[in-house]
Design an enzyme around this catalytic site. Structure first.
Site, PDB file in Angstrom:
ATOM      1  N   ARG A  34       7.500   7.178  -7.168  1.00 24.72           N
ATOM      2  CA  ARG A  34       6.528   7.931  -6.348  1.00 24.72           C
ATOM      3  C   ARG A  34       7.036   9.347  -6.056  1.00 24.72           C
ATOM      4  O   ARG A  34       6.234  10.274  -5.914  1.00 24.72           O
ATOM      5  CB  ARG A  34       6.263   7.204  -5.042  1.00 24.72           C
ATOM      6  CG  ARG A  34       5.203   6.128  -5.191  1.00 24.72           C
ATOM      7  CD  ARG A  34       4.833   5.565  -3.852  1.00 24.72           C
ATOM      8  NE  ARG A  34       3.701   4.678  -3.976  1.00 24.72           N
ATOM      9  CZ  ARG A  34       3.258   3.920  -2.998  1.00 24.72           C
ATOM     10  NH1 ARG A  34       3.852   3.931  -1.822  1.00 24.72           N
ATOM     11  NH2 ARG A  34       2.217   3.141  -3.177  1.00 24.72           N
ATOM     12  N   LYS A 196      -3.422 -11.654  -2.246  1.00 23.18           N
ATOM     13  CA  LYS A 196      -4.243 -11.409  -1.044  1.00 23.18           C
ATOM     14  C   LYS A 196      -5.723 -11.404  -1.382  1.00 23.18           C
ATOM     15  O   LYS A 196      -6.271 -10.400  -1.840  1.00 23.18           O
ATOM     16  CB  LYS A 196      -3.851 -10.058  -0.423  1.00 23.18           C
ATOM     17  CG  LYS A 196      -2.525 -10.117   0.294  1.00 23.18           C
ATOM     18  CD  LYS A 196      -2.308  -8.822   1.052  1.00 23.18           C
ATOM     19  CE  LYS A 196      -0.860  -8.415   1.006  1.00 23.18           C
ATOM     20  NZ  LYS A 196      -0.632  -7.002   0.834  1.00 23.18           N
ATOM     21  N   GLY A 303       1.123  -2.756  -6.498  1.00 21.63           N
ATOM     22  CA  GLY A 303       2.566  -2.829  -6.289  1.00 21.63           C
ATOM     23  C   GLY A 303       3.274  -3.797  -7.217  1.00 21.63           C
ATOM     24  O   GLY A 303       4.227  -3.427  -7.916  1.00 21.63           O
ATOM     25  N   GLY A 326      -2.975  -0.555  -2.313  1.00 21.58           N
ATOM     26  CA  GLY A 326      -4.226  -0.734  -1.566  1.00 21.58           C
ATOM     27  C   GLY A 326      -5.260   0.328  -1.915  1.00 21.58           C
ATOM     28  O   GLY A 326      -6.457   0.042  -1.998  1.00 21.58           O
TER      29      GLY A 326
HETATM   30  C1  3PG Z   1       1.374   2.073   0.070  1.00 19.44           C
HETATM   31  O1  3PG Z   1       2.583   1.874  -0.150  1.00 19.44           O
HETATM   32  O2  3PG Z   1       0.475   1.353  -0.415  1.00 19.44           O
HETATM   33  C2  3PG Z   1       0.991   3.277   0.872  1.00 19.44           C
HETATM   34  O3  3PG Z   1       2.076   4.097   1.124  1.00 19.44           O
HETATM   35  C3  3PG Z   1       0.278   2.883   2.143  1.00 19.44           C
HETATM   36  O4  3PG Z   1       1.130   2.220   3.015  1.00 19.44           O
HETATM   37  P1  3PG Z   1       0.533   1.351   4.201  1.00 19.44           P
HETATM   38  O5  3PG Z   1      -0.073   0.118   3.592  1.00 19.44           O
HETATM   39  O6  3PG Z   1       1.702   1.041   5.109  1.00 19.44           O
HETATM   40  O7  3PG Z   1      -0.519   2.166   4.897  1.00 19.44           O
END
Ligand code: 3PG
Length: 344
Positions: A34, A196, A303, A326
């Site tokens: 990232r 999820k 992820g 997300g």
């Molecule tokens: C992620 O890693 O998906 C983003 O940085 C968002 O993080 P968060 O789910 O803690 O808002």
């Protein structure tokens, strides 16, 4: 929406929102992709005569409190190493002292501010907090696609007060994921796995309207079968599972691999099973192999899928790998993302 090429950064003090939410253990960064993904934006701005930058980011979920465990100091060190230049560390960009450091940056200087989520106002999407930070800057650049599904002060508010644009990473994510919402090649196929169900259901339902076939695996498919969930005809659930339901079964693997091999456009998000356990990674291994060998346009993200792809050193085998977890899911669900809407 404005992009980097639409803004004149000459002589400007620039605030950059990045997503440096990377895994850190005992001060050591695990996957730094990232950070690397944001370098083109940082370098582009710093090349403009007399520009100076401050980068803001969150790391983890410190719940609005200062917590050294979630400090961005290791990220600052990594950035210094990757950019090969000095990086000033600002302890608190929302304080008078922090603002002064930002205003006193000399031409070509770069700084990073401590975890913005040490302030509760960030996640509360607080307008005054956003104004207080951005008042020191002439321009705002958002390169944090992966947090654009959060309506937070530095994603959703700052663009209301400052000339703003998307960085290169944000621009690419929007372009490539928009392509995933309108697959140009047929047959088009989506593979959705993971654990999820509440985050994956809207994606399955939206992609079922767009794609020829949606293959579902992982824990979500076990749950969908147990709850006897109903989907449209082009959504395929596994016929069989491994012992304990921790992976898709061999009949399903055969069927999924065949469908993937015939596809010309593939989007993949989420593993087929508990792949971190050698016993239950056959499904994910087979699906991955089939995707990378398919003669297709390939997009992946999420992820766990990215973790898997990196473990196989396979990112180059995809046309695009999203940095969003997300955020990618919400984008593929067809939702408007607050961080993107604010830039529009
Ligand atoms: C992620 O890693 O998906 C983003 O940085 C968002 O993080 P968060 O789910 O803690 O808002």
């Amino acid at each position: 929406m404005k992009y980097l090429r639409n803004i004149d950064f000459k002589n400007k003090r620039v605030l950059i929102r990045a997503d440096f939410n990377v895994p850190v253990e005992n001060g050591i960064i695990g996957d730094d992709s990232r950070i690397r993904a944001t370098l083109p934006t940082i370098e582009f701005i710093l090349k403009q005569p007399k520009s100076k930058i401050v980068i803001i980011s969150h790391l983890g979920r410190p719940d609005g409190k200062v917590n050294p465990e979630f400090s961005l100091k290791p990220v600052a060190e990594k950035l210094k190493e990757l950019l090969g230049r000095k990086i000033i560390f600002i302890d608190d960009i929302a304080s008078e002292k922090g603002g002064k450091i930002a205003r006193n940056l000399t031409d070509g200087e770069a700084a990073i501010a401590e975890n913005i989520r040490f302030h509760a106002e960030e996640e509360k999407n607080n307008e005054e907090f956003a104004m207080n930070i951005c008042r020191h800057f002439g321009v705002f650049v958002n390169d944090a696609f992966s947090v654009s599904h959060r309506a937070h002060a530095t994603t959703a508010q700052i663009p209301r007060f400052k000339p703003s644009c998307a960085g290169f990473l944000m621009e690419k994510e929007i372009k490539e994921l928009s392509r995933a919402l309108k697959p140009a090649q047929r047959p088009s196929l989506a593979v959705i796995g993971g654990a999820k169900i509440e985050t994956k259901l809207p994606v399955i339902e939206n992609l079922a309207k767009i794609y020829d076939v949606v293959l579902v695996g992982g824990k979500i498919s076990v749950e969908a079968k147990e709850k006897n969930m109903k989907f449209s005809q082009n959504v395929i659930l596994p016929e069989d599972f491994s012992d304990g339901n921790f992976d898709i079964g061999s009949k399903t693997i055969g069927k999924y691999v065949m469908a993937i091999s015939a596809a010309s456009f593939i989007v993949w998000n989420g593993p087929m099973g508990k792949f971190e356990d050698a016993e239950f990674r056959k499904g994910t291994d087979a699906i991955y192999e089939a995707i990378v060998n398919a003669d297709a346009w390939k997009i992946a993200g999420g992820g766990e899928s990215v973790e898997y792809i990196n473990s196989q050193k396979g990112a180059d085998k995809f046309n695009f790998v999203s940095s969003g977890g997300g955020a990618m899911l919400e984008f593929l669900s067809g939702k408007k993302l607050p961080g993107i809407e604010a830039l529009e």
